[in-house]
Design an enzyme around this catalytic site. Sequence first.
Site, short mmCIF file in Angstrom:
data_model
loop_
_atom_site.label_atom_id
_atom_site.label_comp_id
_atom_site.label_asym_id
_atom_site.label_seq_id
_atom_site.Cartn_x
_atom_site.Cartn_y
_atom_site.Cartn_z
N ASP A 11 20.87 28.96 57.34
CA ASP A 11 21.55 29.72 56.29
C ASP A 11 22.13 28.76 55.26
O ASP A 11 22.69 27.71 55.60
CB ASP A 11 22.66 30.58 56.91
CG ASP A 11 23.15 31.67 55.97
OD1 ASP A 11 22.89 32.85 56.27
OD2 ASP A 11 23.79 31.34 54.94
N ASN A 70 22.94 42.73 60.09
CA ASN A 70 23.66 43.63 59.20
C ASN A 70 22.65 44.61 58.61
O ASN A 70 21.63 44.20 58.06
CB ASN A 70 24.34 42.84 58.08
CG ASN A 70 25.40 41.90 58.61
OD1 ASN A 70 26.14 42.24 59.53
ND2 ASN A 70 25.49 40.70 58.05
N GLN A 99 25.00 43.93 54.51
CA GLN A 99 23.67 43.38 54.23
C GLN A 99 23.52 43.12 52.74
O GLN A 99 23.64 44.03 51.93
CB GLN A 99 22.57 44.35 54.70
CG GLN A 99 21.17 43.76 54.48
CD GLN A 99 20.04 44.66 55.00
OE1 GLN A 99 20.28 45.76 55.48
NE2 GLN A 99 18.82 44.18 54.87
N HIS A 159 16.78 40.68 58.70
CA HIS A 159 17.04 39.34 59.20
C HIS A 159 18.07 39.37 60.31
O HIS A 159 18.96 40.22 60.34
CB HIS A 159 17.49 38.39 58.09
CG HIS A 159 18.65 38.90 57.28
ND1 HIS A 159 18.49 39.83 56.28
CD2 HIS A 159 19.97 38.62 57.31
CE1 HIS A 159 19.66 40.10 55.72
NE2 HIS A 159 20.58 39.39 56.34
P1 5GP Z 1 23.35 39.39 54.99
O1 5GP Z 1 24.71 39.42 54.38
O2 5GP Z 1 22.32 40.08 54.10
O3 5GP Z 1 23.31 39.88 56.40
O4 5GP Z 1 22.96 37.87 55.08
C1 5GP Z 1 22.24 37.19 54.10
C2 5GP Z 1 22.36 35.73 54.39
O5 5GP Z 1 21.41 35.04 53.62
C3 5GP Z 1 23.73 35.14 54.03
O6 5GP Z 1 24.30 34.55 55.20
C4 5GP Z 1 23.40 34.10 52.97
O7 5GP Z 1 24.20 32.95 53.05
C5 5GP Z 1 21.93 33.81 53.22
N1 5GP Z 1 21.19 33.41 52.05
C6 5GP Z 1 21.19 34.02 50.84
N2 5GP Z 1 20.37 33.39 49.98
C7 5GP Z 1 19.83 32.35 50.67
C8 5GP Z 1 18.90 31.33 50.32
O8 5GP Z 1 18.38 31.24 49.21
N3 5GP Z 1 18.58 30.42 51.30
C9 5GP Z 1 19.11 30.50 52.55
N4 5GP Z 1 18.73 29.57 53.42
N5 5GP Z 1 20.00 31.45 52.92
C10 5GP Z 1 20.35 32.37 51.98
#
Ligand code: 5GP
Length: 114
Positions: A31, A87, A94, A100
């Site tokens: 992440d 999420n 999310q 994911h």
């Molecule tokens: P969500 O909040 O949708 O469950 O989690 C999305 C996750 O994706 C977050 O923890 C965020 O830090 C990660 N994330 C968002 N954009 C990128 C990216 O460009 N590269 C990586 N490696 N992680 C990302």
Amino acid sequence: MTDKTIFKKIIDREIPADIIYEDAHCLAFRDINPQAPTHVLVIPKKEIVSLDDLEDEDQAIMGPIMLAIRNIARQLNLDHGYRVVCNCGPEAGQEVPHLHFHILAGRALTWPPG
Ligand code: 5GP
């Protein structure tokens, strides 16, 4: 044609990511904004928006993804435990509309989550 999500761009190698695991069904990478010493995202290669968007045919990939999570945890020596978070939807937080699983480890994780 909708725009590609950031995760689809990672799958297609259009943007960089620290990829630590890949198989026929999924990709895992660190992440970009880690919430624990170990914070890995595991995503299906198939474009699925969320758990709520799974179709019956997706059972063929969800089992392998769960086993991949186990294998990644072993690969990273997460012997003291880890948490897997998915999420689903806006109230769950999310942000990226591509299914994911977060693997979080390396510190004591509190419960309930925020
Ligand atoms: P969500 O909040 O949708 O469950 O989690 C999305 C996750 O994706 C977050 O923890 C965020 O830090 C990660 N994330 C968002 N954009 C990128 C990216 O460009 N590269 C990586 N490696 N992680 C990302």
